[in-house]
Design a protein around this motif. Structure first.
Motif, PDB file in Angstrom:
ATOM      1  N   ILE A 194       0.841  -1.203   0.000  1.00 16.50           N
ATOM      2  CA  ILE A 194       0.000   0.000   0.000  1.00 16.50           C
ATOM      3  C   ILE A 194       0.873   1.248   0.000  1.00 16.50           C
ATOM      4  O   ILE A 194       0.656   2.180  -0.785  1.00 16.50           O
ATOM      5  CB  ILE A 194      -0.947  -0.017   1.214  1.00 16.50           C
ATOM      6  N   ASP A 195       1.861   1.253   0.883  1.00 14.23           N
ATOM      7  CA  ASP A 195       2.743   2.430   0.990  1.00 14.23           C
ATOM      8  C   ASP A 195       3.912   2.281   0.021  1.00 14.23           C
ATOM      9  O   ASP A 195       5.045   2.021   0.425  1.00 14.23           O
ATOM     10  CB  ASP A 195       3.246   2.584   2.428  1.00 14.23           C
ATOM     11  N   LYS A 196       3.619   2.453  -1.250  1.00 10.82           N
ATOM     12  CA  LYS A 196       4.678   2.390  -2.257  1.00 10.82           C
ATOM     13  C   LYS A 196       4.780   3.740  -2.957  1.00 10.82           C
ATOM     14  O   LYS A 196       3.811   4.520  -2.982  1.00 10.82           O
ATOM     15  CB  LYS A 196       4.395   1.278  -3.269  1.00 10.82           C
ATOM     16  N   ARG A 199       1.827   6.057  -4.983  1.00 11.16           N
ATOM     17  CA  ARG A 199       0.441   5.774  -4.615  1.00 11.16           C
ATOM     18  C   ARG A 199      -0.293   7.098  -4.382  1.00 11.16           C
ATOM     19  O   ARG A 199       0.190   7.973  -3.665  1.00 11.16           O
ATOM     20  CB  ARG A 199       0.382   4.917  -3.357  1.00 11.16           C
ATOM     21  N   LEU A 204      -4.590   6.483  -0.461  1.00 12.27           N
ATOM     22  CA  LEU A 204      -4.093   6.295   0.906  1.00 12.27           C
ATOM     23  C   LEU A 204      -5.120   6.771   1.931  1.00 12.27           C
ATOM     24  O   LEU A 204      -5.271   6.154   3.002  1.00 12.27           O
ATOM     25  CB  LEU A 204      -2.770   7.034   1.088  1.00 12.27           C
ATOM     26  N   GLU A 205      -5.851   7.831   1.587  1.00  9.24           N
ATOM     27  CA  GLU A 205      -6.894   8.324   2.490  1.00  9.24           C
ATOM     28  C   GLU A 205      -8.022   7.303   2.606  1.00  9.24           C
ATOM     29  O   GLU A 205      -8.522   7.044   3.714  1.00  9.24           O
ATOM     30  CB  GLU A 205      -7.446   9.657   1.982  1.00  9.24           C
ATOM     31  N   ALA A 208      -6.822   4.433   4.811  1.00  6.65           N
ATOM     32  CA  ALA A 208      -6.782   4.801   6.227  1.00  6.65           C
ATOM     33  C   ALA A 208      -8.181   4.836   6.823  1.00  6.65           C
ATOM     34  O   ALA A 208      -8.416   4.333   7.939  1.00  6.65           O
ATOM     35  CB  ALA A 208      -6.092   6.162   6.384  1.00  6.65           C
ATOM     36  N   ASP A 251      -1.085  -4.615   5.040  1.00  6.63           N
ATOM     37  CA  ASP A 251      -0.289  -3.573   4.384  1.00  6.63           C
ATOM     38  C   ASP A 251      -0.175  -3.790   2.877  1.00  6.63           C
ATOM     39  O   ASP A 251       0.685  -3.206   2.227  1.00  6.63           O
ATOM     40  CB  ASP A 251       1.108  -3.509   5.009  1.00  6.63           C
ATOM     41  N   ARG A 252      -1.051  -4.639   2.322  1.00  4.91           N
ATOM     42  CA  ARG A 252      -1.002  -4.904   0.885  1.00  4.91           C
ATOM     43  C   ARG A 252      -2.394  -4.730   0.275  1.00  4.91           C
ATOM     44  O   ARG A 252      -3.414  -4.761   0.964  1.00  4.91           O
ATOM     45  CB  ARG A 252      -0.492  -6.324   0.608  1.00  4.91           C
TER      46      ARG A 252
END
Length: 304
Positions: A194-196, A199, A204-205, A208, A251-252
């Protein structure tokens, strides 16, 4: 019960008819890829690849039930004239093929699927009057496929046309909703972090917000105006003709696979599909949900 399937596409209506014990004698669509895959999955059905405005209905076998899913893009709020669909008027006109076929064959029933906005079409009163002139009474049913066991919230209009004095209201079941988690393969697919780098901030919002509401596992719309995710313990939202739904697991994340899109539409496991993700997703999102079609056709058979 013998059926024909106009605008058959990938075969959601035809598959639902087979699941209901009906025979699909003939199916047509103007898209060669759709006709090919429909013929692969329904080899005993006669097929025509043509513009149904030009159909010779004398070449179509007699039938008890006409199934039709005319083009909906001209009626949909998302794809209509106001939103720049250049084929708006041409797509709407496909509904007249239903009248033409019904005039020639006069089947006992017709079942027409479209978006609910179909009845707001300026020419809908004329279309309805044409069907009435042929001896059909029309009963519109607005159905959420999730209420018929499809693991997807998909609201569609089904118009039951019957050669009867009074409109035929179907006695449809109200089934328990099937969750999206029923078809998601949490171990399969092509996942990415996710955090790549690269992105989008909006993505990302959504992640979250989804985590805050649903924990580590949920689904979410990858585009549009949504700000959060969706509980995987409920049906997924509407499957469209392009990749829309993402699966989040810790996290994916990844997009739904082609097979998951088909399962979300309730296509059975025996259905064969092209070895092309984009084409499969397009065909799936353009189809009638087979399980919804099955229950509607069974209700018509019971009323016949």
């Amino acid at each position: 019960m013998n059926c024909i399937d106009l605008f058959a596409g990938f075969g959601g209506f035809s598959t639902g008819a087979r699941m209901a014990g009906a025979n699909v004698l003939w199916a047509a669509n103007h898209w060669p890829d759709a006709v090919h895959w429909h013929s692969v999955n329904h080899p005993d059905t006669a097929h025509a690849c043509q513009d149904l405005h030009q159909a010779d209905w004398s070449q179509v076998p007699a039938h008890d039930l006409l199934l039709a899913s005319p083009c909906c893009q001209g009626h949909s709020k998302a794809r209509g004239k106001a939103n720049g669909n250049p084929e708006h008027d041409a797509s709407r006109s496909t509904a007249w093929a239903v009248v033409s076929a019904a005039e020639y064959h006069r089947p006992e029933f017709a079942l027409v699927e479209n978006v609910p906005e179909f009845v707001d079409w300026t020419l809908f009163p004329a279309w309805e009057a044409a069907m009435n002139a042929l001896g059909y009474s029309l009963a519109p049913h607005v159905v959420d496929a999730a209420d018929l066991g499809v693991p997807q919230n998909r609201v569609r209009l089904f118009i039951v046309a019957s050669r009867s004095k009074a409109p035929l209201r179907l006695n449809l079941p109200k089934l328990d909703h099937v969750p999206a988690s029923s078809f998601i393969d949490w171990e399969g697919g092509r996942w990415s972090a996710i955090d790549k780098p690269g992105r989008a901030a909006a993505t990302l919002e959504r992640v979250a917000n989804g985590r805050a509401q649903y924990g580590d596992r949920f689904v979410m719309s990858y585009y549009g105006n949504t700000k959060s995710g969706r509980d995987a313990g409920r049906p997924i939202g509407t499957i469209t003709t392009r990749d829309r739904w993402a699966v989040v697991d810790g996290d994916r994340m990844r997009m739904l696979s082609a097979d998951e899109n088909l399962a979300a539409m309730s296509f059975p496991a025996w259905i064969q599909r092209p070895n092309n993700h984009r084409l499969t997703v397009h065909m799936a999102g353009n189809a009638v949900a087979p399980l919804a079609a099955k229950h509607l056709i069974e209700a018509i058979k019971q009323a016949a």
